[in-house]
Design a protein around this motif. Structure first.
Motif, PDB file in Angstrom:
ATOM      1  N   GLN A  21       1.302   9.283  -6.040  1.00 37.22           N
ATOM      2  CA  GLN A  21       1.558  10.704  -5.793  1.00 37.22           C
ATOM      3  C   GLN A  21       2.675  11.252  -6.682  1.00 37.22           C
ATOM      4  O   GLN A  21       2.642  12.401  -7.094  1.00 37.22           O
ATOM      5  CB  GLN A  21       1.861  10.916  -4.309  1.00 37.22           C
ATOM      6  N   ILE A  65      -7.398   5.767  -7.941  1.00 38.39           N
ATOM      7  CA  ILE A  65      -6.845   7.035  -7.439  1.00 38.39           C
ATOM      8  C   ILE A  65      -7.951   8.076  -7.521  1.00 38.39           C
ATOM      9  O   ILE A  65      -8.889   7.933  -8.319  1.00 38.39           O
ATOM     10  CB  ILE A  65      -5.621   7.521  -8.263  1.00 38.39           C
ATOM     11  N   LEU A  99       0.984   4.075  -2.916  1.00 35.86           N
ATOM     12  CA  LEU A  99       0.633   5.463  -2.615  1.00 35.86           C
ATOM     13  C   LEU A  99       1.728   6.399  -3.117  1.00 35.86           C
ATOM     14  O   LEU A  99       1.462   7.416  -3.764  1.00 35.86           O
ATOM     15  CB  LEU A  99       0.435   5.645  -1.099  1.00 35.86           C
ATOM     16  N   LYS A 128       0.824  -1.195   0.000  1.00 35.15           N
ATOM     17  CA  LYS A 128       0.000   0.000   0.000  1.00 35.15           C
ATOM     18  C   LYS A 128       0.870   1.261   0.000  1.00 35.15           C
ATOM     19  O   LYS A 128       0.610   2.231  -0.715  1.00 35.15           O
ATOM     20  CB  LYS A 128      -0.889  -0.017   1.248  1.00 35.15           C
ATOM     21  N   GLN A 129       1.935   1.209   0.783  1.00 40.72           N
ATOM     22  CA  GLN A 129       2.818   2.372   0.886  1.00 40.72           C
ATOM     23  C   GLN A 129       3.513   2.674  -0.447  1.00 40.72           C
ATOM     24  O   GLN A 129       3.584   3.812  -0.888  1.00 40.72           O
ATOM     25  CB  GLN A 129       3.876   2.114   1.975  1.00 40.72           C
ATOM     26  N   LYS A 135      -5.093  10.780  -3.821  1.00 38.37           N
ATOM     27  CA  LYS A 135      -5.433   9.781  -2.792  1.00 38.37           C
ATOM     28  C   LYS A 135      -5.621   8.430  -3.477  1.00 38.37           C
ATOM     29  O   LYS A 135      -5.912   8.375  -4.678  1.00 38.37           O
ATOM     30  CB  LYS A 135      -6.736  10.164  -2.098  1.00 38.37           C
ATOM     31  N   ILE A 136      -5.433   7.359  -2.698  1.00 38.88           N
ATOM     32  CA  ILE A 136      -5.690   6.038  -3.267  1.00 38.88           C
ATOM     33  C   ILE A 136      -6.728   5.298  -2.420  1.00 38.88           C
ATOM     34  O   ILE A 136      -6.904   5.602  -1.237  1.00 38.88           O
ATOM     35  CB  ILE A 136      -4.401   5.169  -3.354  1.00 38.88           C
TER      36      ILE A 136
END
Ligand code: DAH
Length: 339
Positions: A230, A257, A226, A222-223, A238-239
């Protein structure tokens, strides 16, 4: 007749021309249809039979000599022409038309750039693949609909050889030659048997990502995604992850997104939802690790896959997928500044 031949032989030997016009005049005089040599050949029928052989040989010699001399003279002019005395070195150069990078290449390079800063290296595999790498090693059941003729291009007479339908096949290619830690992205072209329209094509491009190590978790996935979103679409992006299903990941998700066209407020592009889907992802199914020779009791991993056309459409609002493969330079030139 012999005298006439000898006379002409002497003339031909002496032939001189100072330029191309004079040479052409000589050719007309001696070799054209009504020239002296063909004329002589016309008279050949009047030669008594016992002399035909000798005269024939002599006339041919004359004709050969004339042609040889003409060629020599012509060559002389060619050498003179080649001295470039009429070159104007002060003339400005012709403008050179520079090409532009293809929008898909621009976006692919940007994706590679973002992930390489996160430690991913590049990997690739063949577009003409076998069933094992595309499907079986990726945990597709024998009767999975994606194997169907509707989707997959088969090589005639070799049902096992296909055009890869996704870049997930490269996951398997990498795992068969490398033990973890594995951290790769695999950009490439994929093929599906679809009718060509503004929103589907029989070939398109994907980037696959694969990370396998000890203790890799969904949080890591997830990180990274993201960060990617970006970097690609701006810091305000945002996701959100929605549960999904892929044979090769468990759990699986699709990532949206916040719509970068309306900023998430809702527009025609995101059909009023404020979100657009950009990729599929998940934790590598332990079956996939085992099928590809990696011990799933020690290692875990995540994978993701995205369409380059899709990301490009989002960034540049290209409405018709066919534009990407039609080579219309008016379209391609629009990306000049992004190069
Ligand atoms: N291979 C999928 C497709 O072509 C995309 C994909 C989904 C790749 C999830 C992945 C993944 O690696 O984890 O639609």
């Amino acid at each position: 007749m012999i005298d006439k031949i000898n006379e002409l032989l002497a003339e031909v030997n002496e032939m001189k021309a100072r330029n191309a016009e004079e040479l052409e005049a000589l050719r007309i005089k001696y070799l054209s249809k009504k020239g002296k040599i063909p004329e002589l050949m016309n008279d050949f029928r009047l030669v008594p039979p016992e002399m035909k052989k000798e005269i024939g040989i002599r006339i041919n010699e004359l004709k050969d000599l004339a042609q040889k001399r003409m060629a020599e003279l012509r060559e002389q002019f060619a050498v003179a022409d080649a001295d470039h005395s009429d070159l104007d070195l002060t003339r400005t150069a012709y403008p050179v038309q520079l090409g532009t990078r293809h929008p898909l290449t621009i976006v692919k390079n940007e994706i590679i750039d973002i992930f390489s800063r996160l430690g991913f290296t590049l990997a690739d595999g063949p577009e003409v693949e076998d069933d094992w790498h595309v499907f079986s090693s990726m945990n597709f059941a024998e009767d999975h609909p994606a194997r169907d003729m509707q989707d997959t291009f088969f090589v005639e007479s070799h049902p096992d050889i296909i055009l890869r339908t996704h870049t997930s096949s490269v996951q398997s290619r990498v795992m068969e030659v490398q033990q973890p830690p594995i951290r790769v992205i695999c950009p490439g072209r994929v093929y599906r048997n679809e009718a060509i329209s503004y929103r589907a094509h029989c070939f398109f491009h994907q980037v696959e990502g694969l990370y396998i190590d000890k203790n890799v978790s969904f949080t890591d996935l997830k990180q990274v995604l993201l960060l990617f979103a970006q970097e690609m679409f701006g810091n305000d992006t945002k996701i959100r992850l929605r549960p999904s299903y892929f044979p090769f990941t468990e759990p699986s998700a699709e990532m949206d997104i916040s719509c970068n066209i309306c900023g998430g407020k809702g527009c025609a592009f995101c059909k009023g939802t404020g979100w657009v889907e950009i990729l599929g992802c998940g934790m590598v199914d332990p079956n996939v690790l085992e099928l590809n020779g990696i011990d799933s009791s020690i290692y875990s991993g995540y994978a993701f896959g995205m369409g380059i056309e899709r990301i490009t459409n989002l960034k540049y609002q290209v409405k018709d997928l066919r534009m990407f493969s039609e080579n219309d330079t008016r379209f391609l030139r629009e990306f000049e500044s992004a190069n």
